[in-house]
Design a protein around this motif. Structure first.
Motif, PDB file in Angstrom:
ATOM      1  N   UNK A 167      70.969  42.091  46.732  1.00 22.73           N
ATOM      2  CA  UNK A 167      71.147  41.536  48.074  1.00 22.73           C
ATOM      3  C   UNK A 167      72.145  42.318  48.929  1.00 22.73           C
ATOM      4  N   UNK A 168      72.638  43.448  48.417  1.00 22.79           N
ATOM      5  CA  UNK A 168      73.512  44.289  49.221  1.00 22.79           C
ATOM      6  C   UNK A 168      74.933  43.778  49.363  1.00 22.79           C
ATOM      7  N   UNK A 169      75.252  42.635  48.739  1.00 25.00           N
ATOM      8  CA  UNK A 169      76.607  42.093  48.873  1.00 25.00           C
ATOM      9  C   UNK A 169      77.535  42.758  47.855  1.00 25.00           C
ATOM     10  N   UNK A 170      78.861  42.747  48.135  1.00 24.97           N
ATOM     11  CA  UNK A 170      79.783  43.318  47.154  1.00 24.97           C
ATOM     12  C   UNK A 170      79.681  42.560  45.828  1.00 24.97           C
ATOM     13  N   UNK A 171      79.587  43.325  44.746  1.00 21.06           N
ATOM     14  CA  UNK A 171      79.450  42.699  43.436  1.00 21.06           C
ATOM     15  C   UNK A 171      80.684  41.851  43.118  1.00 21.06           C
ATOM     16  N   UNK A 172      81.867  42.356  43.501  1.00 20.14           N
ATOM     17  CA  UNK A 172      83.098  41.615  43.208  1.00 20.14           C
ATOM     18  C   UNK A 172      83.042  40.214  43.836  1.00 20.14           C
ATOM     19  N   UNK A 173      82.492  40.144  45.048  1.00 22.68           N
ATOM     20  CA  UNK A 173      82.407  38.834  45.719  1.00 22.68           C
ATOM     21  C   UNK A 173      81.427  37.929  44.995  1.00 22.68           C
ATOM     22  N   UNK A 174      80.303  38.503  44.562  1.00 20.38           N
ATOM     23  CA  UNK A 174      79.305  37.697  43.839  1.00 20.38           C
ATOM     24  C   UNK A 174      79.914  37.157  42.552  1.00 20.38           C
ATOM     25  N   UNK A 175      80.658  38.015  41.856  1.00 18.32           N
ATOM     26  CA  UNK A 175      81.254  37.577  40.594  1.00 18.32           C
ATOM     27  C   UNK A 175      82.339  36.528  40.846  1.00 18.32           C
ATOM     28  N   UNK A 176      83.135  36.773  41.887  1.00 17.76           N
ATOM     29  CA  UNK A 176      84.231  35.838  42.184  1.00 17.76           C
ATOM     30  C   UNK A 176      83.693  34.429  42.470  1.00 17.76           C
ATOM     31  N   UNK A 177      82.489  34.359  43.042  1.00 12.27           N
ATOM     32  CA  UNK A 177      81.901  33.032  43.306  1.00 12.27           C
ATOM     33  C   UNK A 177      81.559  32.302  42.009  1.00 12.27           C
TER      34      UNK A 177
ATOM     35  N   UNK B 241      75.719  45.052  39.442  1.00 13.86           N
ATOM     36  CA  UNK B 241      76.103  43.700  39.037  1.00 13.86           C
ATOM     37  C   UNK B 241      76.228  43.589  37.517  1.00 13.86           C
ATOM     38  N   UNK B 242      75.287  44.214  36.797  1.00 16.49           N
ATOM     39  CA  UNK B 242      75.353  44.144  35.332  1.00 16.49           C
ATOM     40  C   UNK B 242      76.639  44.812  34.842  1.00 16.49           C
ATOM     41  N   UNK B 243      76.981  45.963  35.429  1.00 14.83           N
ATOM     42  CA  UNK B 243      78.206  46.655  35.010  1.00 14.83           C
ATOM     43  C   UNK B 243      79.442  45.824  35.351  1.00 14.83           C
ATOM     44  N   UNK B 244      79.457  45.264  36.549  1.00 13.49           N
ATOM     45  CA  UNK B 244      80.596  44.444  36.945  1.00 13.49           C
ATOM     46  C   UNK B 244      80.776  43.255  36.015  1.00 13.49           C
ATOM     47  N   UNK B 245      79.667  42.621  35.673  1.00  9.84           N
ATOM     48  CA  UNK B 245      79.749  41.466  34.779  1.00  9.84           C
ATOM     49  C   UNK B 245      80.152  41.881  33.364  1.00  9.84           C
ATOM     50  N   UNK B 246      79.742  43.093  32.962  1.00  8.79           N
ATOM     51  CA  UNK B 246      80.158  43.597  31.650  1.00  8.79           C
ATOM     52  C   UNK B 246      81.680  43.736  31.612  1.00  8.79           C
ATOM     53  N   UNK B 247      82.249  44.263  32.701  1.00 14.50           N
ATOM     54  CA  UNK B 247      83.704  44.404  32.767  1.00 14.50           C
ATOM     55  C   UNK B 247      84.364  43.033  32.666  1.00 14.50           C
ATOM     56  N   UNK B 248      83.831  42.078  33.428  1.00 11.48           N
ATOM     57  CA  UNK B 248      84.454  40.747  33.449  1.00 11.48           C
ATOM     58  C   UNK B 248      84.355  40.086  32.071  1.00 11.48           C
TER      59      UNK B 248
END
Lengths: 320, 530
Positions: free
Chosen positions: A88-98, A279-286
């Motif tokens: 959806x083009x949104x920052x991954x950090x924002x999606x994860x933070x939600x 997103x997958x990479x960001x979530x892997x980090x989290x």
């Protein structure tokens, strides 16, 4: 102690980077152009034009070699910039933070529930090893441990959501604890077995210790003996809590999808299906960071509770 | 003891804070709220970029089209009072109705029409569904605030269907990157509802658009709940949490058997399922062989057993919901004996081992399928068994969906099993014309027939509906004889709807993607429909 913590932190960081490289390599090696796939969301969609695919690749840096992308991504991730979602083009950090607070609350509540139910069960079991309470608690715990969370959850929602109507079928945070009871209980039941078995083992060991036997000889009652044994089991319990984090995080994916909870588990499932690499990479980090932080917190608290552990971490010959 | 209380001091406030933050919304009068299911979350709510059902069904309530389809697939006025072409069918004049506004009160203008069309034809815009409909557009101009003129380089019979087109507000999109414009998640509505709330991953709440130019809808709110799993969606539907959802044959039977608070509806989808044969390969270069492969499959039994009766053998590429469907054309029958004779005739003869071969090459190939569909796997297993009995070896290769579509788009397969969803515009050229082959086109089976090409070209400029119908009938016969793919089934879709919802109509586009569709639904003691 400081050096030991630093060593652990470096090891954890190296593990995290290793996991990231593997995940990135797997996603890159998967067949299909991620740009074309991202533009073609939905089974019915037609392929995008070459110009649109090229524009997408340029916008997301997919026109660069994979190694360059990985290094650049890790560099930005260090500043908590995980890039923009392909979906959806949104920052991954924002999606994860939600989603993180939701999954955190869900898992924390499940862990507390598992402890609240598991400790009394284990205490009852430890009082008479091999007795009826021991066998029953073992059977119940093993049953929930061996049943996949999806199956337990479906059974719970059919009984409590549909048949009895005590809870909503889907998670409804507006309704307070009642609205989120089913996903919490589903996850909690999956964690019940390890809690029960570990606490039982710790209690048996503590109750058989010379100190416990001496206390018993002094006339200490059974309840007091169990309480004392529980106190002595605090350290392994903390270690257990840390070890349950990966299991709960993994279980969250299925439970969140089943009960339509908008947490990190559901986001991860959506991102994997959509091949949304950032997103997958960001979530892997989290998720990796959650495991690392949980075990670090458990280590720290263990050291506070039992100073001998901190002493044990010291290098031979190191000054105190 | 001190350690335990320290732990509790840490954990409980955090848990309480998150739960408290999640609580607190007071519900509307539930009678006036319609609770709908989304099988996935929309990526964005930009009508030009929408490709998936979740996006389209939400947008159907937020945006009117210039022309809308009614439930019979007739084009009716929407935002446009009229869309008329000149006698040469090259220039179309779009006249907007006066008084139409976006939800912020600003007028819908011809500039919005011109901007939207220019955005569609911009090569960088991934308007996957719309772009090919405007391939021949030369320019879009503003004549006056309520009139736009659109010029095409060649006449096309399906051109008017392309004006089944939602608009973007030019003032918010012009000069921006269409794909990353923040308005894609906060769309400006011109339809009966507007987006009030989007809780990521969970729900979208639509409320009545007070600026809507038409009649106000009966429902005050439509809440779309993202529920990916049918295992929980169906219990929620049965217990009243959801007012509608797609049903499998088994779930339909359960709803029908129990009666009570829900009912099931069935419609013929504009779609067919098929097995594509790569016509470039020697296995599949002969129409007799392809017909034999179709006649070896017992499609009636599959429709009865695996679809629960919600399918019927397909006779070609035009489903019954389209005006151009030729019902007089019988599907190829299930006839293994005739199929064996056709294979012999085509040179594929059985050897002593019972397997067929031609010129020393065994009839053995691989069928690719996208992993995930249990029913498709079962169908393919039945086909595999039938072919084995006939002396043909077919391996089945399940593939991850992304890898599968990439291979299919490139025509890089021997055989594959798929479904195709169609538009109300029955043009067959994008899928069957010999020039529409990969990498650009969707004729991924590389079908080539000069007679079919000529018919498709003639249809493209035949504006007389009856003449076009005759040409379509002839084209369907040509394709039927060639059988470039095995047309498996025309599939019906079953939908469950709560009994408290009234004025529900179906169309070949389903329950939602026509006018008024879901906008016409009333709930409980709701007022009259649109």
């Amino acid at each position: 102690m400081l050096r030991a913590l630093l060593r652990r932190a470096l090891a954890a960081l190296a593990t995290l980077v290793g996991v990231l490289v593997v995940v990135f390599a797997l996603l890159s090696a998967a067949p299909g152009d991620p740009a074309a796939l991202a533009l073609r969301d939905g089974a019915r969609a037609r392929p995008a034009s070459p110009e649109a695919v090229a524009a997408f690749r340029a916008a997301y840096g997919l026109d660069r070699p994979a190694a360059v992308r990985l290094v650049s991504w890790v560099g930005r991730a260090a500043r908590l910039d995980f890039g923009r979602s392909f979906r959806d083009g949104r920052p991954v950090a924002a999606r994860i933070a939600e989603t993180v607070p939701i999954t955190l609350a869900l898992n924390l509540a499940a862990l507390l529930l598992a402890l609240a139910a598991g400790v009394p069960l284990a205490a009852a079991a430890a009082r008479r090893p091999g007795g009826a309470a021991d066998r029953l608690s073992g059977l119940v715990a093993d049953l929930f441990f061996s049943a996949p969370a999806f199956v337990t959850g479906t059974a719970l929602l059919l009984v409590f959501g549909v048949r009895l109507g005590w809870t909503p079928v889907l998670a409804e945070p507006e309704e307070g604890l009642r609205g989120v009871a089913l996903p919490i209980v589903t996850l909690g039941l999956a964690a019940l077995a390890p809690v029960t078995r570990v606490v039982r083992a710790c209690l048996l060991e503590a109750l058989a210790s010379p100190a416990a036997l001496a206390a018993k000889a002094r006339g200490e009652g059974e309840a007091a003996a169990v309480l004392r044994a529980l106190r002595r089991s605090a350290v392994p319990l903390l270690a257990l809590g840390a070890s349950l984090v990966p299991q709960l995080v993994a279980g969250s994916v299925l439970v969140e999808r089943l009960f339509a909870v908008p947490g990190t588990g559901q986001l991860l499932a959506d991102s994997v299906f959509a091949r949304d690499v950032p997103s997958v990479l960001g979530l892997t980090v989290v998720a990796g960071a959650a495991v690392v932080v949980a075990s670090a917190v458990a280590d720290g608290l263990s050291a506070v509770l039992d100073p001998r552990l901190a002493e044990g971490e010291r290098e031979p010959g190191e000054a105190s | 003891m001190r350690a335990r209380s320290r732990l509790l001091r840490l954990a409980l406030p955090l848990l309480a804070a998150v739960l408290a933050a999640a609580c607190g919304r007071v519900g509307k009068d539930q009678e006036a709220v319609i609770n709908r299911r989304l099988e996935g979350e929309p990526r964005a709510l930009n009508p030009l970029l929408a490709t998936s059902d979740p996006e389209n069904v939400v947008l159907a309530l937020l945006s009117r089209n210039l022309l809308d389809y009614d439930e019979k697939l007739n084009l009716v006025p929407g935002l446009a009072a009229s869309v008329e072409s000149d006698p040469a069918h090259l220039v179309y004049t779009v006249k907007l109705r006066p008084g139409e506004t976006w939800e912020d009160g600003s007028p819908v203008t011809a500039d919005d029409v011109a901007y939207t069309l220019q955005a569609i034809v911009d090569p960088k815009t991934p308007a996957l569904y719309r772009k090919s409909l405007f391939d021949a557009m030369e320019k879009a101009e503003v004549v006056d605030p309520l009139t736009a003129r659109v010029t095409f380089s060649r006449p096309s019979v399906g051109q008017r269907d392309a004006f089944n087109l939602p608009l973007l507000p030019a003032k918010l999109y012009r000069g921006t990157d269409l794909t990353s414009n923040p308005r894609n998640r906060r769309p400006l509505a011109n339809g009966p509802f507007r987006l009030a709330d989007w809780e990521p991953g969970r729900l979208l709440r639509l409320v009545r658009n007070t600026q809507y130019f038409g009649e106000r809808p009966a429902a005050e709110q439509v809440v779309f709940r993202v529920v990916p799993e049918t295992a929980s969606a169906f219990p929620s539907f049965r217990s009243g949490g959801l007012d509608e959802m797609r049903l499998t044959a088994a779930l339909k039977a359960e709803v029908d058997a129990s009666g009570g608070r829900q009912r099931s509806l069935v419609y013929d989808e504009l779609a067919y399922t098929y097995i594509a044969w790569n016509n470039r390969l020697p296995f599949f270069d002969d129409a007799r062989t392809r017909r034999a492969l179709t006649m070896l499959i017992d499609r009636e039994t599959i429709a009865r057993t695996l679809y629960g009766g919600l399918a019927r053998p397909a006779n070609g590429p035009v489903p019954p919901g389209l005006w151009s469907h030729d019902a007089s054309l019988p599907p190829w029958p299930y006839d293994p004996a005739k199929a064996a004779a056709l294979l012999d005739e085509a040179g594929w003869r059985k050897g002593p081992d019972g397997l067929r071969s031609r010129a020393g090459k065994r009839f053995a190939f691989t069928l690719s399928i996208g992993a995930g569909s249990e029913r498709q796997r079962q169908i393919v297993e039945l086909v595999q068994r039938a072919y084995r009995d006939a002396g043909i070896e077919m391996d089945v290769r399940p593939m991850e969906w992304g890898a599968f579509t990439t291979a299919v788009d490139a025509g890089d397969y021997e055989a594959c099993s798929l479904a195709l969803n169609l538009d109300p515009n029955p043009d067959l050229a994008p899928n069957f014309r010999s020039t529409a082959v990969p990498p650009e086109g969707m004729n991924h089976m590389f079908y080539r027939d000069p007679k079919a090409d000529a018919l498709m070209d003639e249809i493209a400029t035949t504006f007389d509906r009856e003449k076009a119908r005759a040409l379509y009938a002839e084209l369907q016969r040509v394709i039927h004889e060639d059988e470039p793919i095995t047309f498996l089934h025309f599939v019906s879709v079953s939908w469950g709807v709560s009994d408290r919802i009234h004025h529900v109509e179906t169309s070949p586009l389903g329950l939602f993607l026509f006018w008024p569709g879901g906008a016409g639904w009333t709930s409980g003691r709701g007022t009259a429909p649109l």
